[in-house]
Design an enzyme around this catalytic site. Structure first.
Site, PDB file in Angstrom:
ATOM      1  N   LYS A  78       5.226 -55.710  28.772  1.00 19.89           N
ATOM      2  CA  LYS A  78       6.558 -55.114  28.856  1.00 19.89           C
ATOM      3  C   LYS A  78       7.621 -56.174  28.618  1.00 19.89           C
ATOM      4  O   LYS A  78       7.526 -57.301  29.130  1.00 19.89           O
ATOM      5  CB  LYS A  78       6.720 -54.475  30.236  1.00 19.89           C
ATOM      6  CG  LYS A  78       8.011 -53.693  30.440  1.00 19.89           C
ATOM      7  CD  LYS A  78       8.011 -53.040  31.805  1.00 19.89           C
ATOM      8  CE  LYS A  78       9.285 -52.252  32.063  1.00 19.89           C
ATOM      9  NZ  LYS A  78       9.278 -51.591  33.394  1.00 19.89           N
ATOM     10  N   SER A 152      10.403 -46.999  32.968  1.00 25.11           N
ATOM     11  CA  SER A 152      10.866 -47.887  31.915  1.00 25.11           C
ATOM     12  C   SER A 152       9.729 -48.617  31.192  1.00 25.11           C
ATOM     13  O   SER A 152       9.975 -49.288  30.192  1.00 25.11           O
ATOM     14  CB  SER A 152      11.831 -48.918  32.510  1.00 25.11           C
ATOM     15  OG  SER A 152      11.187 -49.741  33.472  1.00 25.11           O
ATOM     16  N   SER A 176       8.587 -46.719  37.369  1.00 22.25           N
ATOM     17  CA  SER A 176       8.545 -47.122  35.959  1.00 22.25           C
ATOM     18  C   SER A 176       7.159 -47.375  35.395  1.00 22.25           C
ATOM     19  O   SER A 176       7.014 -47.532  34.184  1.00 22.25           O
ATOM     20  CB  SER A 176       9.407 -48.370  35.747  1.00 22.25           C
ATOM     21  OG  SER A 176      10.767 -48.051  35.880  1.00 22.25           O
TER      22      SER A 176
END
Length: 448
Positions: A78, A152, A176
């Protein structure tokens, strides 16, 4: 010829350790799949094609190759965690395009275990929202390209669901990991506080954010968790044991309802677990009326801290408003005791129950669209109504998982959430493994 794209991390690592395939061959196959499909999915901000092949050769030459738990396994990271030699943009043009001098500790642990980082994945700006889009593109759900992959950690989830990597690294501050995992048919674990090193941003959203794995199987989730937590014993499956499981389909937020496919999935999962010997009963956690305002205060305050020092002219309007709202809460969040109050309120419930089973989401993920160009209030309402069930467990700091279970109309995945008391990560993984056996799911989206 055997294709390794779409295989599990455990299968790949075993083949590499046994020298049935080289790390370079594995990585090259996955890079080819990224090139073939990512224009449609939008999972990656940057792909490290040449660097990954070079690093794969280095893994193949390691003297300890036969001992590496993730030998030659391609991973995606990420884009809010440092990868040596790559910039960390956190989904925004407001951050500098400066290569990181060293890996984040979790990335370093993955590499030490033999994994190869093939790229950094897309996120919403500053990882604020449950839809992943912004200046670097829109991340689409590989199961339904008209819908968001979630956020996210949306890019990481989409990369795994599309078979572009077998596992990926993400993090979870308000859901997330669990939100995109539920959208994309993956299994994930948000560890409890302090189990896996955090260090995600300035204060980790006041200690709510945790790093964790995204994978297609309980076994891969356990394997990657054992590496991230630096706990080799965690890689071994736990013996099945009867547990006291509470099932709840109630939304924590008054006025926010949970859709029928999601409540049905939770109830069906409960029936299967009861049939497997667990003590299952309906019981709702004692969610306080102030939970919504506490969640909003922590969510916005965390963004306000992260936005400090960034040029607001390079931030989307929804991010600027979110940070501005949060500024008035920073002090009260930092000095307040709402999180302790919530823990104390929940402790008696988890003294009576080992695991809480709920839906992960309340409704289908929003359409894949430029949500970063839309108003803050519209984003707030969309995020709150589709994911009210994940934030409470960031506030408590307790472990929580999302596990695929069933499908929605049209064939997209559905999912259930498992929550446990502090230190129960392996118990949750054991229950997730049982659900996987009782109701197998298709591991990756059928792209062609």
């Amino acid at each position: 010829m055997t294709s390794w794209a779409g295989r599990t991390a455990a299968e790949i690592a075993a083949a590499v350790r046994e020298r049935r395939i080289t790390p370079r061959e594995v990585v090259a196959e996955h890079l080819a799949r990224i090139e073939l499909f990512d224009a449609r999915v939008g999972a990656f901000r940057t792909v490290r094609a040449q660097a990954a092949l070079t690093e794969a050769d280095e893994v193949g030459a390691r003297a300890d190759l036969t001992e590496l738990p993730l030998a030659g396994v391609p991973v995606a990271v990420k884009d809010n965690l440092a990868v040596r030699g790559e910039s960390t943009r956190v989904g925004t043009a407001a951050t500098p395009d400066t290569p990181a001098a060293q890996d984040h500790v979790t990335v370093a642990r993955l590499r030490a275990a033999g994994a190869v980082v093939v790229g950094l994945t897309n996120v919403p700006e500053l990882c604020v929202f449950g839809t992943s889009e912004g200046v670097y593109g829109i991340v689409r759900n590989p199961w339904d390209s008209t819908r968001t992959a979630g956020g996210s950690s949306g890019g990481s989830a989409a990369a795994v669901a599309a078979g572009m990597v077998p596992v990926a690294l993400g993090n979870d501050g308000m859901g997330s990991l669990r939100i995109p995992a539920a959208n994309c048919g993956l299994i994930t674990l948000k560890p409890g506080l302090g189990v896996v090193p955090a260090g995600i941003s300035d204060g980790d959203w006041f200690g709510m954010s945790e790093n964790g794995p995204l994978a297609t199987t309980a076994g891969d989730t356990r394997l990657m968790f054992s590496v991230l937590a630096d706990s080799p014993d965690a890689a071994r499956p736990s013996e099945p044991a009867p547990r006291r499981i509470a099932v709840s389909v109630r939304s924590p937020l008054p006025g926010v309802t949970v859709g029928r496919p999601y409540t049905t999935a939770a109830r069906e999962a409960a029936k299967l677990l009861a049939g497997a010997g667990h003590e299952v009963r309906r019981a709702d956690p004692p969610y306080p009326l102030w939970l919504g305002t506490a969640s909003l205060a922590h969510w916005t305050a965390g963004t306000s801290v992260d936005a400090r020092g960034l040029d607001p002219r390079h931030l989307a309007r929804r991010t600027r408003v979110h940070a501005a709202v949060g500024r008035r809460f920073v002090r009260s969040v930092r000095e307040g005791d709402r999180r302790d109050q919530l823990r104390r309120r929940m402790e008696p419930f988890f003294a009576e129950h080992d695991v809480l089973l709920t839906p992960t989401l309340a409704r289908r993920g929003p359409v894949a669209a430029p949500w970063h160009e839309r108003g803050w209030l519209r984003n707030l309402l969309v995020n709150t109504t589709y994911s009210p069930l994940t934030p409470p467990w960031n506030l408590t700091g307790w472990p929580a998982m999302s596990v695929p279970f069933g499908t929605l109309p049209g064939g997209a995945p559905c999912a259930v959430q498992l929550v446990g008391r502090p230190g129960s990560e392996l118990d949750l993984l054991a229950v997730a493994g049982q659900l996987e056996e009782l109701r197998p799911w298709q591991r990756t989206a059928p792209l062609a």
